[in-house]
Design a protein around this motif. Structure first.
Motif, PDB file in Angstrom:
ATOM      1  N   SER A   3     -47.122 -16.381 -14.074  1.00 53.47           N
ATOM      2  CA  SER A   3     -45.987 -15.775 -14.803  1.00 53.47           C
ATOM      3  C   SER A   3     -45.365 -16.836 -15.703  1.00 53.47           C
ATOM      4  CB  SER A   3     -44.923 -15.275 -13.813  1.00 53.47           C
ATOM      5  OG  SER A   3     -44.328 -16.374 -13.143  1.00 53.47           O
ATOM      6  N   GLY A   4     -44.453 -16.387 -16.545  1.00 55.54           N
ATOM      7  CA  GLY A   4     -43.720 -17.335 -17.372  1.00 55.54           C
ATOM      8  C   GLY A   4     -42.825 -18.216 -16.514  1.00 55.54           C
ATOM      9  N   THR A   5     -42.305 -17.640 -15.450  1.00 59.22           N
ATOM     10  CA  THR A   5     -41.435 -18.391 -14.539  1.00 59.22           C
ATOM     11  C   THR A   5     -42.231 -19.526 -13.890  1.00 59.22           C
ATOM     12  OG1 THR A   5     -40.230 -16.347 -14.101  1.00 59.22           O
ATOM     13  CG2 THR A   5     -39.924 -18.148 -12.533  1.00 59.22           C
ATOM     14  N   ASP A   6     -43.436 -19.214 -13.414  1.00 62.97           N
ATOM     15  CA  ASP A   6     -44.258 -20.259 -12.798  1.00 62.97           C
ATOM     16  C   ASP A   6     -44.763 -21.260 -13.830  1.00 62.97           C
ATOM     17  OD1 ASP A   6     -43.855 -19.405 -10.254  1.00 62.97           O
ATOM     18  OD2 ASP A   6     -45.683 -18.215 -10.116  1.00 62.97           O
ATOM     19  N   GLU A  66     -41.194 -26.452 -24.224  1.00 58.79           N
ATOM     20  CA  GLU A  66     -40.763 -25.307 -25.026  1.00 58.79           C
ATOM     21  C   GLU A  66     -40.871 -24.026 -24.189  1.00 58.79           C
ATOM     22  OE1 GLU A  66     -43.676 -26.717 -28.383  1.00 58.79           O
ATOM     23  OE2 GLU A  66     -42.529 -25.000 -29.095  1.00 58.79           O
ATOM     24  N   ASP A  67     -39.757 -23.365 -23.963  1.00 61.55           N
ATOM     25  CA  ASP A  67     -39.813 -22.057 -23.321  1.00 61.55           C
ATOM     26  C   ASP A  67     -40.150 -21.048 -24.429  1.00 61.55           C
ATOM     27  OD1 ASP A  67     -39.449 -19.568 -22.211  1.00 61.55           O
ATOM     28  OD2 ASP A  67     -37.741 -20.163 -20.973  1.00 61.55           O
ATOM     29  N   SER A  68     -41.446 -20.749 -24.518  1.00 60.75           N
ATOM     30  CA  SER A  68     -41.950 -19.873 -25.581  1.00 60.75           C
ATOM     31  C   SER A  68     -42.229 -18.476 -25.053  1.00 60.75           C
ATOM     32  CB  SER A  68     -43.242 -20.469 -26.161  1.00 60.75           C
ATOM     33  OG  SER A  68     -43.060 -21.821 -26.509  1.00 60.75           O
ATOM     34  N   ALA A  69     -41.591 -18.140 -23.927  1.00 63.54           N
ATOM     35  CA  ALA A  69     -41.857 -16.846 -23.275  1.00 63.54           C
ATOM     36  C   ALA A  69     -41.677 -15.679 -24.241  1.00 63.54           C
ATOM     37  CB  ALA A  69     -40.949 -16.670 -22.064  1.00 63.54           C
ATOM     38  N   GLN A  70     -40.716 -15.814 -25.173  1.00 63.06           N
ATOM     39  CA  GLN A  70     -40.456 -14.701 -26.099  1.00 63.06           C
ATOM     40  C   GLN A  70     -41.072 -14.948 -27.465  1.00 63.06           C
ATOM     41  OE1 GLN A  70     -36.240 -13.809 -26.178  1.00 63.06           O
ATOM     42  NE2 GLN A  70     -36.090 -13.746 -23.962  1.00 63.06           N
ATOM     43  N   ALA A  71     -41.835 -16.037 -27.593  1.00 56.59           N
ATOM     44  CA  ALA A  71     -42.183 -16.467 -28.950  1.00 56.59           C
ATOM     45  C   ALA A  71     -43.674 -16.602 -29.224  1.00 56.59           C
ATOM     46  CB  ALA A  71     -41.469 -17.794 -29.245  1.00 56.59           C
ATOM     47  N   PHE A  85     -45.441 -19.863 -21.629  1.00 52.79           N
ATOM     48  CA  PHE A  85     -45.518 -18.490 -22.144  1.00 52.79           C
ATOM     49  C   PHE A  85     -45.483 -17.476 -21.013  1.00 52.79           C
ATOM     50  CE2 PHE A  85     -47.408 -21.155 -25.334  1.00 52.79           C
ATOM     51  CZ  PHE A  85     -47.020 -20.595 -26.538  1.00 52.79           C
ATOM     52  N   SER A  86     -45.008 -16.273 -21.360  1.00 51.37           N
ATOM     53  CA  SER A  86     -44.998 -15.154 -20.405  1.00 51.37           C
ATOM     54  C   SER A  86     -45.828 -14.013 -20.980  1.00 51.37           C
ATOM     55  CB  SER A  86     -43.559 -14.670 -20.217  1.00 51.37           C
ATOM     56  OG  SER A  86     -43.545 -13.380 -19.637  1.00 51.37           O
ATOM     57  N   PHE A  87     -46.621 -13.381 -20.118  1.00 50.00           N
ATOM     58  CA  PHE A  87     -47.351 -12.170 -20.531  1.00 50.00           C
ATOM     59  C   PHE A  87     -46.805 -10.946 -19.808  1.00 50.00           C
ATOM     60  CE2 PHE A  87     -50.622 -15.675 -20.809  1.00 50.00           C
ATOM     61  CZ  PHE A  87     -50.432 -15.879 -22.168  1.00 50.00           C
ATOM     62  N   SER A  95     -43.886  -6.260 -21.463  1.00 45.49           N
ATOM     63  CA  SER A  95     -43.168  -5.912 -22.699  1.00 45.49           C
ATOM     64  C   SER A  95     -43.185  -7.025 -23.739  1.00 45.49           C
ATOM     65  CB  SER A  95     -41.715  -5.574 -22.356  1.00 45.49           C
ATOM     66  OG  SER A  95     -41.095  -6.699 -21.779  1.00 45.49           O
ATOM     67  N   LYS A  96     -43.791  -8.163 -23.422  1.00 43.21           N
ATOM     68  CA  LYS A  96     -43.809  -9.270 -24.385  1.00 43.21           C
ATOM     69  C   LYS A  96     -44.748  -8.949 -25.556  1.00 43.21           C
ATOM     70  CE  LYS A  96     -41.150 -12.428 -22.330  1.00 43.21           C
ATOM     71  NZ  LYS A  96     -40.296 -11.648 -21.418  1.00 43.21           N
ATOM     72  N   ASN A  97     -44.671  -9.747 -26.629  1.00 45.72           N
ATOM     73  CA  ASN A  97     -45.521  -9.472 -27.803  1.00 45.72           C
ATOM     74  C   ASN A  97     -46.995  -9.458 -27.421  1.00 45.72           C
ATOM     75  OD1 ASN A  97     -43.040  -9.739 -29.031  1.00 45.72           O
ATOM     76  ND2 ASN A  97     -43.834 -10.892 -30.783  1.00 45.72           N
TER      77      ASN A  97
HETATM   78  C1  LIG Z   1     -36.929 -16.954 -22.168  1.00 47.08           C
HETATM   79  C2  LIG Z   1     -37.728 -16.571 -20.964  1.00 47.08           C
HETATM   80  N1  LIG Z   1     -38.140 -17.528 -20.113  1.00 47.08           N
HETATM   81  C3  LIG Z   1     -38.879 -17.242 -19.025  1.00 47.08           C
HETATM   82  C4  LIG Z   1     -39.243 -15.949 -18.732  1.00 47.08           C
HETATM   83  C5  LIG Z   1     -40.000 -15.670 -17.477  1.00 47.08           C
HETATM   84  O1  LIG Z   1     -41.214 -15.035 -17.690  1.00 47.08           O
HETATM   85  P1  LIG Z   1     -41.868 -14.106 -16.548  1.00 47.08           P
HETATM   86  O2  LIG Z   1     -41.102 -12.841 -16.507  1.00 47.08           O
HETATM   87  O3  LIG Z   1     -43.271 -13.920 -17.032  1.00 47.08           O
HETATM   88  O4  LIG Z   1     -41.801 -14.850 -15.284  1.00 47.08           O
HETATM   89  C6  LIG Z   1     -38.843 -14.921 -19.585  1.00 47.08           C
HETATM   90  C7  LIG Z   1     -39.202 -13.528 -19.297  1.00 47.08           C
HETATM   91  O5  LIG Z   1     -38.579 -12.591 -19.698  1.00 47.08           O
HETATM   92  C8  LIG Z   1     -38.058 -15.234 -20.725  1.00 47.08           C
HETATM   93  O6  LIG Z   1     -37.650 -14.285 -21.568  1.00 47.08           O
END
Ligand SMILES: Cc1ncc(COP(=O)(O)O)c(C=O)c1O
Length: 377
Positions: A69-72, A166-171, A190-192, A195-197
């Motif tokens: 995940s993006g969090t991990d 870089e927190d590119s989760a939304q980018a 990055f996050s997949f 709902s992400k791009n």
């Molecule tokens: C800015 C940002 N960082 C981190 C995350 C975490 O990503 P994930 O939901 O894949 O764990 C998100 C997800 O919405 C996010 O928008």
């Protein structure tokens, strides 16, 4: 109210509609999933490495490591840099909670620098003021799909010997001075999330980097930190990217640029049609290519507008209503209202309107008419 075009009456618009994208590539995706089912290689099947290579090449980085995940991705990035107890990490309070959660979960302290009210991204000059002897890293967040001012951030980091994640989760798909989001700092996350791009069909994430040493570490840390298996010199997590997700994302990556172009076109359409109203449309910096993960307007009577849109069956949402420095679980940091005035104001005045590659002009017109209706009544 309704908007009638070609005798079709629009009476509702969702914030996002994932079914349309799925229908447009249903056979391709079903067959990719079927291939994984046939192979039964669910954990780190060959599609994971294939997607990592494609993603690294898309971002122009030497490496990409698929994670759960993006969090991990953020957690592993921090761990790979050895950040933990007693360290401080500077970030923005105007982000999704996961950015801050990851810092806390490695035992470090989040230190907040307020945002630029026009871009909603962290202000480099305030980063500089927040540096202490304990600061180890900066996590800029490319909010809503627009990159933070990376040149200034990287310069500050270099001057102070700090690492940049870089927190590119939304980018995903966004660019800063021609460079892809996630390719400029030490690590990109990055996050997949669906709902992400670039969205999977479940959770998924990626870490990008150019350093071979960090790549090796993250590969190890995402499988419990064992090397060789069952021998643990370090503590990791179970943080692998799922093979089914990788197989889906391989197919979707080829469409990403087209989808981002469409998002930009839809965003320009809103901006053009809403410009005369008493609201602020998104500001795109001249050096940025915005990926418009979200189209966020700013309006004083935000809650009234949100109620009005919802009454007209229009999906809209607030990203984010609670600034991170004011989260209940972070009370120990001792923050109070007024500490981050620009973030606090943005949390009260911003609203995301529906934007996704498949939204039609008729649907956008319905949203636009509904917003106009709110201001005229
Ligand atoms: C800015 C940002 N960082 C981190 C995350 C975490 O990503 P994930 O939901 O894949 O764990 C998100 C997800 O919405 C996010 O928008």
């Amino acid at each position: 109210m309704s908007s009638t075009v070609n005798e079709k009456t629009i009476t509702k618009v969702p914030l996002i509609d994932l079914k349309r994208q799925y229908r447009s590539m249903k056979e391709e995706l079903n067959s990719a999933i079927q291939d994984v089912l046939e192979s039964q290689a669910f954990i780190l099947g060959p599609q994971v490495k294939e997607f990592e290579d494609l993603f690294a090449s898309y971002c122009n980085t030497n490496h990409a490591i698929g994670v759960s995940s993006g969090t991990d991705a953020l957690l592993l990035a921090l761990k790979s840099l050895g950040i933990g107890d007693g360290d401080e990490v500077i970030t923005t309070p105007f982000t999704f909670f996961a950015t801050v959660e990851a810092i806390c979960n490695v035992g470090a302290k989040p230190v907040f620098a307020d945002i630029d009210p026009e871009t909603y991204n962290i202000r480099p000059d305030l980063i500089e003021k927040s540096i202490s002897k304990r600061t180890k890293a900066i996590i800029p967040v490319h909010l809503y799909g627009q990159c933070a001012d990376m040149d200034q951030i990287l310069e500050i980091a270099k001057k102070n010997n700090l690492r940049v994640i870089e927190d590119s989760a939304q980018a995903v798909g966004a660019e800063y001075r021609g460079k892809k989001a996630g390719s400029m700092g030490d690590l990109g996350c990055f996050s997949f999330f669906p709902s992400k791009n670039l969205g999977g069909m479940g959770d998924g994430g990626m870490v990008t980097c150019n350093s071979e040493e960090l790549e090796e570490l993250i590969h190890m840390l995402r499988i419990h930190g064992g090397r060789p298996k069952n021998y643990h010199a370090s503590l990791g997590i179970n943080g692998r990217l799922d093979t089914i997700q990788a197989s889906i994302l391989i197919k979707k990556l080829g469409h990403l640029d087209d989808w981002c172009d469409k998002r930009r076109q839809k965003a320009s359409y809103y901006t053009e049609k809403l410009k005369e109203l008493d609201l602020v449309t998104p500001k795109v910096m001249s050096f940025n290519k915005h990926a418009f993960h979200l189209y966020v307007i700013r309006v004083k009577e935000r809650d009234g507008l949100m109620e009005h849109l919802k009454a007209n069956n229009i999906g809209c949402a607030v990203y984010y209503p609670v600034p991170q420095h004011l989260q209940e679980c972070l009370a120990d940091l001792g923050h109070k209202e007024g500490d981050m005035p620009e973030t606090e104001m943005a949390a009260k005045e911003t609203l995301a309107l529906p934007v996704f590659p498949e939204i039609t002009e008729e649907e956008q017109d319905y949203v636009i008419e509904s917003v106009k209706d709110f201001f005229s009544s």
